[in-house]
Design a protein around this motif. Structure first.
Motif, PDB file in Angstrom:
ATOM      1  N   GLN A  17      42.894  33.562  29.273  1.00 62.46           N
ATOM      2  CA  GLN A  17      43.337  32.335  29.930  1.00 62.46           C
ATOM      3  C   GLN A  17      42.206  31.383  30.321  1.00 62.46           C
ATOM      4  O   GLN A  17      42.436  30.196  30.460  1.00 62.46           O
ATOM      5  CB  GLN A  17      44.148  32.681  31.188  1.00 62.46           C
ATOM      6  N   GLY A  18      41.004  31.912  30.562  1.00 65.68           N
ATOM      7  CA  GLY A  18      39.897  31.043  30.947  1.00 65.68           C
ATOM      8  C   GLY A  18      38.859  31.780  31.758  1.00 65.68           C
ATOM      9  O   GLY A  18      39.044  32.936  32.158  1.00 65.68           O
ATOM     10  N   SER A  19      37.749  31.094  32.034  1.00 64.64           N
ATOM     11  CA  SER A  19      36.648  31.728  32.749  1.00 64.64           C
ATOM     12  C   SER A  19      37.007  32.037  34.209  1.00 64.64           C
ATOM     13  O   SER A  19      36.593  33.068  34.745  1.00 64.64           O
ATOM     14  CB  SER A  19      35.391  30.862  32.671  1.00 64.64           C
ATOM     15  N   ASP A  20      37.766  31.168  34.862  1.00 68.75           N
ATOM     16  CA  ASP A  20      38.175  31.432  36.248  1.00 68.75           C
ATOM     17  C   ASP A  20      39.017  32.699  36.335  1.00 68.75           C
ATOM     18  O   ASP A  20      38.830  33.509  37.241  1.00 68.75           O
ATOM     19  CB  ASP A  20      38.967  30.260  36.830  1.00 68.75           C
ATOM     20  N   GLU A  21      39.905  32.868  35.398  1.00 72.43           N
ATOM     21  CA  GLU A  21      40.743  34.075  35.362  1.00 72.43           C
ATOM     22  C   GLU A  21      39.897  35.319  35.076  1.00 72.43           C
ATOM     23  O   GLU A  21      40.131  36.383  35.644  1.00 72.43           O
ATOM     24  CB  GLU A  21      41.837  33.926  34.302  1.00 72.43           C
ATOM     25  N   ALA A  22      38.897  35.187  34.230  1.00 73.79           N
ATOM     26  CA  ALA A  22      37.993  36.307  33.936  1.00 73.79           C
ATOM     27  C   ALA A  22      37.246  36.728  35.195  1.00 73.79           C
ATOM     28  O   ALA A  22      37.077  37.921  35.456  1.00 73.79           O
ATOM     29  CB  ALA A  22      37.017  35.923  32.819  1.00 73.79           C
ATOM     30  N   ILE A  23      36.811  35.757  35.994  1.00 75.37           N
ATOM     31  CA  ILE A  23      36.147  36.055  37.264  1.00 75.37           C
ATOM     32  C   ILE A  23      37.095  36.783  38.199  1.00 75.37           C
ATOM     33  O   ILE A  23      36.748  37.813  38.787  1.00 75.37           O
ATOM     34  CB  ILE A  23      35.619  34.762  37.926  1.00 75.37           C
ATOM     35  N   ARG A  24      38.295  36.252  38.344  1.00 70.10           N
ATOM     36  CA  ARG A  24      39.283  36.891  39.235  1.00 70.10           C
ATOM     37  C   ARG A  24      39.604  38.312  38.775  1.00 70.10           C
ATOM     38  O   ARG A  24      39.703  39.231  39.598  1.00 70.10           O
ATOM     39  CB  ARG A  24      40.552  36.048  39.311  1.00 70.10           C
ATOM     40  N   ASN A  25      39.763  38.507  37.474  1.00 71.08           N
ATOM     41  CA  ASN A  25      40.043  39.851  36.945  1.00 71.08           C
ATOM     42  C   ASN A  25      38.915  40.823  37.271  1.00 71.08           C
ATOM     43  O   ASN A  25      39.165  41.965  37.671  1.00 71.08           O
ATOM     44  CB  ASN A  25      40.263  39.798  35.431  1.00 71.08           C
ATOM     45  N   ALA A  26      37.678  40.374  37.104  1.00 72.54           N
ATOM     46  CA  ALA A  26      36.529  41.236  37.368  1.00 72.54           C
ATOM     47  C   ALA A  26      36.454  41.625  38.841  1.00 72.54           C
ATOM     48  O   ALA A  26      36.259  42.795  39.184  1.00 72.54           O
ATOM     49  CB  ALA A  26      35.240  40.542  36.942  1.00 72.54           C
ATOM     50  N   LEU A  27      36.624  40.648  39.729  1.00 74.11           N
ATOM     51  CA  LEU A  27      36.525  40.923  41.166  1.00 74.11           C
ATOM     52  C   LEU A  27      37.686  41.777  41.662  1.00 74.11           C
ATOM     53  O   LEU A  27      37.492  42.658  42.504  1.00 74.11           O
ATOM     54  CB  LEU A  27      36.440  39.613  41.947  1.00 74.11           C
ATOM     55  N   GLU A  28      38.876  41.528  41.140  1.00 71.08           N
ATOM     56  CA  GLU A  28      40.030  42.337  41.538  1.00 71.08           C
ATOM     57  C   GLU A  28      39.818  43.796  41.149  1.00 71.08           C
ATOM     58  O   GLU A  28      40.068  44.705  41.928  1.00 71.08           O
ATOM     59  CB  GLU A  28      41.301  41.797  40.886  1.00 71.08           C
ATOM     60  N   ARG A  29      39.327  44.017  39.948  1.00 71.09           N
ATOM     61  CA  ARG A  29      39.090  45.389  39.492  1.00 71.09           C
ATOM     62  C   ARG A  29      37.949  46.040  40.271  1.00 71.09           C
ATOM     63  O   ARG A  29      38.046  47.192  40.685  1.00 71.09           O
ATOM     64  CB  ARG A  29      38.777  45.390  37.988  1.00 71.09           C
ATOM     65  N   ALA A  30      36.872  45.307  40.493  1.00 74.90           N
ATOM     66  CA  ALA A  30      35.733  45.854  41.243  1.00 74.90           C
ATOM     67  C   ALA A  30      36.138  46.237  42.659  1.00 74.90           C
ATOM     68  O   ALA A  30      35.668  47.242  43.199  1.00 74.90           O
ATOM     69  CB  ALA A  30      34.590  44.848  41.272  1.00 74.90           C
ATOM     70  N   SER A  31      37.032  45.469  43.261  1.00 74.01           N
ATOM     71  CA  SER A  31      37.445  45.740  44.643  1.00 74.01           C
ATOM     72  C   SER A  31      38.234  47.039  44.778  1.00 74.01           C
ATOM     73  O   SER A  31      38.401  47.543  45.886  1.00 74.01           O
ATOM     74  CB  SER A  31      38.259  44.572  45.201  1.00 74.01           C
ATOM     75  N   LYS A  32      38.695  47.593  43.666  1.00 70.12           N
ATOM     76  CA  LYS A  32      39.420  48.865  43.713  1.00 70.12           C
ATOM     77  C   LYS A  32      38.488  50.055  43.906  1.00 70.12           C
ATOM     78  O   LYS A  32      38.917  51.101  44.382  1.00 70.12           O
ATOM     79  CB  LYS A  32      40.249  49.050  42.440  1.00 70.12           C
ATOM     80  N   THR A  33      37.214  49.905  43.530  1.00 67.71           N
ATOM     81  CA  THR A  33      36.278  51.028  43.651  1.00 67.71           C
ATOM     82  C   THR A  33      35.063  50.716  44.515  1.00 67.71           C
ATOM     83  O   THR A  33      34.373  51.634  44.940  1.00 67.71           O
ATOM     84  CB  THR A  33      35.788  51.494  42.263  1.00 67.71           C
ATOM     85  N   LEU A  34      34.780  49.453  44.760  1.00 71.62           N
ATOM     86  CA  LEU A  34      33.643  49.061  45.595  1.00 71.62           C
ATOM     87  C   LEU A  34      34.157  48.498  46.914  1.00 71.62           C
ATOM     88  O   LEU A  34      35.077  47.678  46.913  1.00 71.62           O
ATOM     89  CB  LEU A  34      32.781  48.009  44.892  1.00 71.62           C
ATOM     90  N   LYS A  35      33.543  48.915  48.005  1.00 72.79           N
ATOM     91  CA  LYS A  35      33.950  48.428  49.325  1.00 72.79           C
ATOM     92  C   LYS A  35      32.970  47.372  49.808  1.00 72.79           C
ATOM     93  O   LYS A  35      31.817  47.322  49.385  1.00 72.79           O
ATOM     94  CB  LYS A  35      33.977  49.588  50.320  1.00 72.79           C
ATOM     95  N   HIS A  36      33.434  46.536  50.693  1.00 74.80           N
ATOM     96  CA  HIS A  36      32.603  45.532  51.383  1.00 74.80           C
ATOM     97  C   HIS A  36      32.003  44.501  50.426  1.00 74.80           C
ATOM     98  O   HIS A  36      30.858  44.077  50.602  1.00 74.80           O
ATOM     99  CB  HIS A  36      31.492  46.211  52.190  1.00 74.80           C
ATOM    100  N   LEU A  37      32.771  44.080  49.400  1.00 79.64           N
ATOM    101  CA  LEU A  37      32.282  43.022  48.508  1.00 79.64           C
ATOM    102  C   LEU A  37      31.984  41.784  49.336  1.00 79.64           C
ATOM    103  O   LEU A  37      32.775  41.398  50.197  1.00 79.64           O
ATOM    104  CB  LEU A  37      33.317  42.697  47.434  1.00 79.64           C
ATOM    105  N   ALA A  38      30.835  41.147  49.069  1.00 80.08           N
ATOM    106  CA  ALA A  38      30.413  40.030  49.902  1.00 80.08           C
ATOM    107  C   ALA A  38      30.225  38.724  49.125  1.00 80.08           C
ATOM    108  O   ALA A  38      30.524  37.665  49.639  1.00 80.08           O
ATOM    109  CB  ALA A  38      29.116  40.382  50.632  1.00 80.08           C
ATOM    110  N   TRP A  39      29.702  38.782  47.914  1.00 75.41           N
ATOM    111  CA  TRP A  39      29.476  37.559  47.159  1.00 75.41           C
ATOM    112  C   TRP A  39      29.377  37.876  45.670  1.00 75.41           C
ATOM    113  O   TRP A  39      29.284  39.020  45.275  1.00 75.41           O
ATOM    114  CB  TRP A  39      28.188  36.860  47.626  1.00 75.41           C
ATOM    115  N   PHE A  40      29.421  36.811  44.869  1.00 73.81           N
ATOM    116  CA  PHE A  40      29.195  36.967  43.426  1.00 73.81           C
ATOM    117  C   PHE A  40      28.443  35.764  42.896  1.00 73.81           C
ATOM    118  O   PHE A  40      28.457  34.691  43.490  1.00 73.81           O
ATOM    119  CB  PHE A  40      30.511  37.168  42.656  1.00 73.81           C
ATOM    120  N   GLU A  41      27.794  35.967  41.763  1.00 74.80           N
ATOM    121  CA  GLU A  41      27.073  34.917  41.066  1.00 74.80           C
ATOM    122  C   GLU A  41      27.405  35.028  39.581  1.00 74.80           C
ATOM    123  O   GLU A  41      27.309  36.113  39.002  1.00 74.80           O
ATOM    124  CB  GLU A  41      25.570  35.110  41.274  1.00 74.80           C
TER     125      GLU A  41
END
Length: 69
Positions: A17-41
Motif C-alpha cells: 500500500q505504501g511506505s507509511d503502511e510499511a512503517i506501521r506494519n514494522a512498528l506494530e509487529r516489533a511492539s509484539k516482542t519489544l517493550k518500551h518502544l520510544a522512537w524510530f528513524e
C-alpha cells in the motif's frame, strides 16, 4: 529525571500500500516482542517494480527502546 539506557535495533517493514503502511506494519509487529518502544528513524526506502508500477514497498527503520531497569 531518571537516566535510562536504550537499545537500538534495525527492522524492515513491508507493504503493497505504501511506505507509511510499511512503517506501521514494522512498528506494530516489533511492539509484539519489544517493550518500551520510544522512537524510530527511517534509514532506507526501496520498492519492487512490476509492469512499470510499484508493487511492494520496503522501509528500513532504526527503532529505539528503553531497557528495563
Amino acid at each position: 529525571m531518571t537516566a535510562h539506557t536504550y537499545k537500538l535495533v534495525e527492522i524492515v517493514g513491508s507493504s503493497t500500500q505504501g511506505s507509511d503502511e510499511a512503517i506501521r506494519n514494522a512498528l506494530e509487529r516489533a511492539s509484539k516482542t519489544l517493550k518500551h518502544l520510544a522512537w524510530f528513524e527511517v534509514v532506507e526506502t526501496r520498492g519492487h517494480i512490476e509492469q512499470g508500477k510499484v508493487a511492494h514497498w520496503q522501509v528500513t527503520l532504526k527503532v529505539g527502546f528503553r531497557l528495563e531497569e
